[in-house]
Design an enzyme around this catalytic site. Structure first.
Site, PDB file in Angstrom:
ATOM      1  N   SER A  17      -5.065  55.396  -7.346  1.00 52.49           N
ATOM      2  CA  SER A  17      -4.161  55.797  -6.263  1.00 52.49           C
ATOM      3  C   SER A  17      -4.139  54.764  -5.147  1.00 52.49           C
ATOM      4  O   SER A  17      -3.071  54.324  -4.700  1.00 52.49           O
ATOM      5  CB  SER A  17      -4.595  57.154  -5.710  1.00 52.49           C
ATOM      6  OG  SER A  17      -4.495  58.145  -6.706  1.00 52.49           O
ATOM      7  N   ALA A  18      -5.322  54.352  -4.672  1.00 48.84           N
ATOM      8  CA  ALA A  18      -5.376  53.395  -3.565  1.00 48.84           C
ATOM      9  C   ALA A  18      -4.893  52.011  -3.997  1.00 48.84           C
ATOM     10  O   ALA A  18      -4.144  51.358  -3.272  1.00 48.84           O
ATOM     11  CB  ALA A  18      -6.804  53.314  -3.024  1.00 48.84           C
ATOM     12  N   GLU A  38      -7.076  46.353 -13.542  1.00 54.85           N
ATOM     13  CA  GLU A  38      -7.373  47.717 -13.981  1.00 54.85           C
ATOM     14  C   GLU A  38      -8.136  47.687 -15.296  1.00 54.85           C
ATOM     15  O   GLU A  38      -7.733  47.007 -16.254  1.00 54.85           O
ATOM     16  CB  GLU A  38      -6.071  48.510 -14.148  1.00 54.85           C
ATOM     17  CG  GLU A  38      -6.190  49.830 -14.871  1.00 54.85           C
ATOM     18  CD  GLU A  38      -7.152  50.798 -14.213  1.00 54.85           C
ATOM     19  OE1 GLU A  38      -7.839  51.544 -14.945  1.00 54.85           O
ATOM     20  OE2 GLU A  38      -7.239  50.835 -12.956  1.00 54.85           O
ATOM     21  N   ALA A  39      -9.240  48.433 -15.357  1.00 52.89           N
ATOM     22  CA  ALA A  39     -10.050  48.472 -16.573  1.00 52.89           C
ATOM     23  C   ALA A  39      -9.380  49.281 -17.676  1.00 52.89           C
ATOM     24  O   ALA A  39      -9.601  49.026 -18.866  1.00 52.89           O
ATOM     25  CB  ALA A  39     -11.428  49.061 -16.264  1.00 52.89           C
ATOM     26  N   HIS A 473     -13.280  66.267  -6.787  1.00 49.34           N
ATOM     27  CA  HIS A 473     -12.965  65.669  -5.491  1.00 49.34           C
ATOM     28  C   HIS A 473     -14.127  64.835  -4.954  1.00 49.34           C
ATOM     29  O   HIS A 473     -14.552  65.023  -3.814  1.00 49.34           O
ATOM     30  CB  HIS A 473     -12.620  66.757  -4.464  1.00 49.34           C
ATOM     31  CG  HIS A 473     -11.482  67.645  -4.848  1.00 49.34           C
ATOM     32  ND1 HIS A 473     -11.322  68.922  -4.342  1.00 49.34           N
ATOM     33  CD2 HIS A 473     -10.437  67.438  -5.683  1.00 49.34           C
ATOM     34  CE1 HIS A 473     -10.228  69.467  -4.861  1.00 49.34           C
ATOM     35  NE2 HIS A 473      -9.680  68.581  -5.675  1.00 49.34           N
TER      36      HIS A 473
END
Length: 543
Positions: A17-18, A38-39, A473
């Site tokens: 998201s970030a 990105e992995a 979360h």
């Protein structure tokens, strides 16, 4: 040894998201070059787009890191699967799509702790900047932003009854949980566009991917951040199991790996508790004892109420005809049960009248099962979880080896604080009382979980220890602040290292009161502005 991959102004680790927000906002300046690593793989799987596909992508290594906790001492030694997105869009590509920002008090507490610029008044413009709300702009919402926010496309009569029951127990109706005080019960807003998931990848990354100044790598595992003379100079990574390569960051390295991934990569790069690093043979670059500590999460106390009658997801799923009808309804009308991911009804309430703002949240839906991923029950039901939104228990994330590909040790320490134990018991009693309200009685609810035999405080606490589940979360492991355990300052710069920031949910000093994804996107929006401001200021000083 590694070979050179290239030079970029900014290297962003993690396209969650970030990371997607940062990639979009920083490349708005055509003079800036950005590498996003990105992995995981691309987010082109159909089950990512269809909301009900949530049940296929959680726990699937194609899209999920499939982390697991260590035995949790407060949960009778149970280990929990803790999902995190491993694809473009990160957890916004596998979550329940609930759009809840948290409450004004959450951010004001951040500011009161010394984090200048993080009060509700400061962050609200960034929430609005991202948003494209279906009802348009007003004093609390934005329109025209990259993140589409819509209401649910299906309502259930049994959930309408539960909403009315909550009102009869003092929880007012609410049609908007994003105005600063969440108190009330109603249907949640969702990050969807026309009943399809609208992740950070779809909203932020895809429009930016066409820009020539953005390079995106997938299936690329960052091994470490390189630190030279007290400054982050770039990252070493391998793509698809290939040879090690080095990408140089002329301005900054930005860590956006989330509450589990970011502290792990800092630690394997030599930034973290010195004793932990040395125990794994890692040279200590910066002794930061707070890296990986302060882990917080919401723990759901589960409830299942069996109904004597009523239309629910259980009854539809267990009928071949109704299940087929769900598919047709979604394909033709973009409506119906397949538009749902997370339970659609939320309630925010106070455990005690003395609470300034609500401290409990429940989510309720019409599908129930013994365990996530199993076949739904063959009876109509309302099920969900209720959680303490501001838990006092704290856990940690600590490496098990010097390899970034090895999962770290994750311990949340759920229910280790006596206050959290007492509130868990009280929350179950409050939920029971709501189901006993007159509005629910036409459906004659019978408690399936915890069950009528579970009555005493000791029995209820034991029940939560045996069955409590994560709300997914996790935050706080690279917390923002100026105390000895802080990892980043109020501008999200890593303490003791130049040219290095952390921008994700790990920087939250305290959990927000609700789901965490909207706040993570806000953090990245604000960080992008700070990064640009700091770069401009540095250029001015150089001139």
């Amino acid at each position: 040894m590694s070979t050179a991959f290239g030079n970029f102004d900014y290297v962003i680790v993690g396209a969650g998201s970030a990371g997607c927000v940062l990639a979009n906002r920083l490349t708005e300046d055509p003079s800036v070059t950005v590498l996003l690593i990105e992995a995981g793989g691309k987010d082109d799987w159909i089950w990512i787009r269809i909301p009900v596909g949530l049940y296929y992508i959680l726990g699937n290594s194609r899209t999920d890191w499939c982390y697991s906790t260590e035995p949790e001492p407060g949960l009778n030694g149970r280990t929990l699967a803790v999902a995190r997105g491993r694809t473009l869009g990160g957890s916004s590509s596998i979550n329940g799509m609930v759009y809840i920002r948290g409450q004004a008090r959450d951010f004001d507490v951040w500011r009161q702790a010394g984090n200048v610029g993080w009060s509700w008044e400061d962050v609200l413009p960034y929430f609005k900047k991202s948003e494209d709300h279906i009802n348009g702009a007003d004093e609390a919402h934005g329109a025209g932003g990259p993140l589409r926010v819509e209401g649910p496309r299906m309502r259930w009569k049994v959930l309408d009854a539960l909403r009315d029951a909550a009102q009869q127990r003092g929880v007012p109706h609410s049609d908007d949980f994003n105005r600063g005080n969440n108190e009330g019960c109603g249907y949640v807003d969702l990050t969807q566009r026309r009943a399809t998931r609208w992740s950070a990848s779809r909203g932020f990354l895809r429009p930016a991917a066409r820009r020539p100044n953005l390079t995106v790598l997938t299936e690329a595992m960052v091994e470490r951040v390189e630190i030279e003379q007290g400054r982050a100079t770039g990252v070493t990574f391998r793509q698809g199991g290939g040879p090690a390569r080095f990408a140089r960051a002329d301005a900054e390295v930005i860590m956006a790996g989330g509450a589990y991934g970011s502290p792990q990569l800092l630690q394997v790069s030599g930034i973290g508790p010195a004793d932990l690093l040395r125990s794994h043979g890692i040279t200590v670059k910066v002794d930061l004892p707070g890296v990986g500590e302060n882990l917080q999460d919401h723990l759901n106390a589960r409830f299942v109420q069996r109904l004597a009658r009523g239309d629910t997801m259980n009854t539809r799923f267990n009928s071949l005809y109704l299940k087929a009808l769900m598919g047709v309804e979604y394909a033709l009308l973009r409506r119906g049960p397949m538009t749902s991911g997370s339970p659609p009804l939320a309630g925010f309430l106070k455990s005690d009248p003395s609470q300034e703002v609500p401290d409990l949240q429940f989510l309720a839906g019409t599908v129930s099962y013994e365990r996530l991923g199993e076949r739904p029950h063959d009876f109509p039901a309302i099920a969900g979880g209720i959680c303490n939104m501001r838990p006092r228990s704290r856990g940690h994330v600590r490496i098990k080896s010097k390899a970034s590909s090895d999962h770290p040790a994750i311990v949340h320490n759920y229910l280790m604080d006596p206050y959290d134990q007492a509130l868990a018991v009280k929350s179950v009693r409050i939920m029971r009382d709501i189901f006993r309200a007159p509005a629910m009685q036409p459906y004659r609810p019978q408690e399936y979980m915890p069950g009528a035999a579970v009555q005493s405080d000791e029995q209820l606490l034991d029940y939560v220890r045996r069955t409590g589940s994560t709300a997914f979360h996790p935050v706080g492991t690279c917390k923002m602040g100026d105390d000895a355990m802080a990892v980043v300052d109020a501008r999200l710069r890593v303490r003791g290292v130049g040219g290095f920031r952390v921008v994700d949910a790990s920087i939250m000093p305290n959990l927000v009161s609700g789901n965490s994804n909207a706040a993570t996107i806000m953090i990245a929006e604000k960080a992008a502005d700070m990064i640009r401001q700091d770069a401009k200021s540095q250029m001015g000083r150089a001139a």
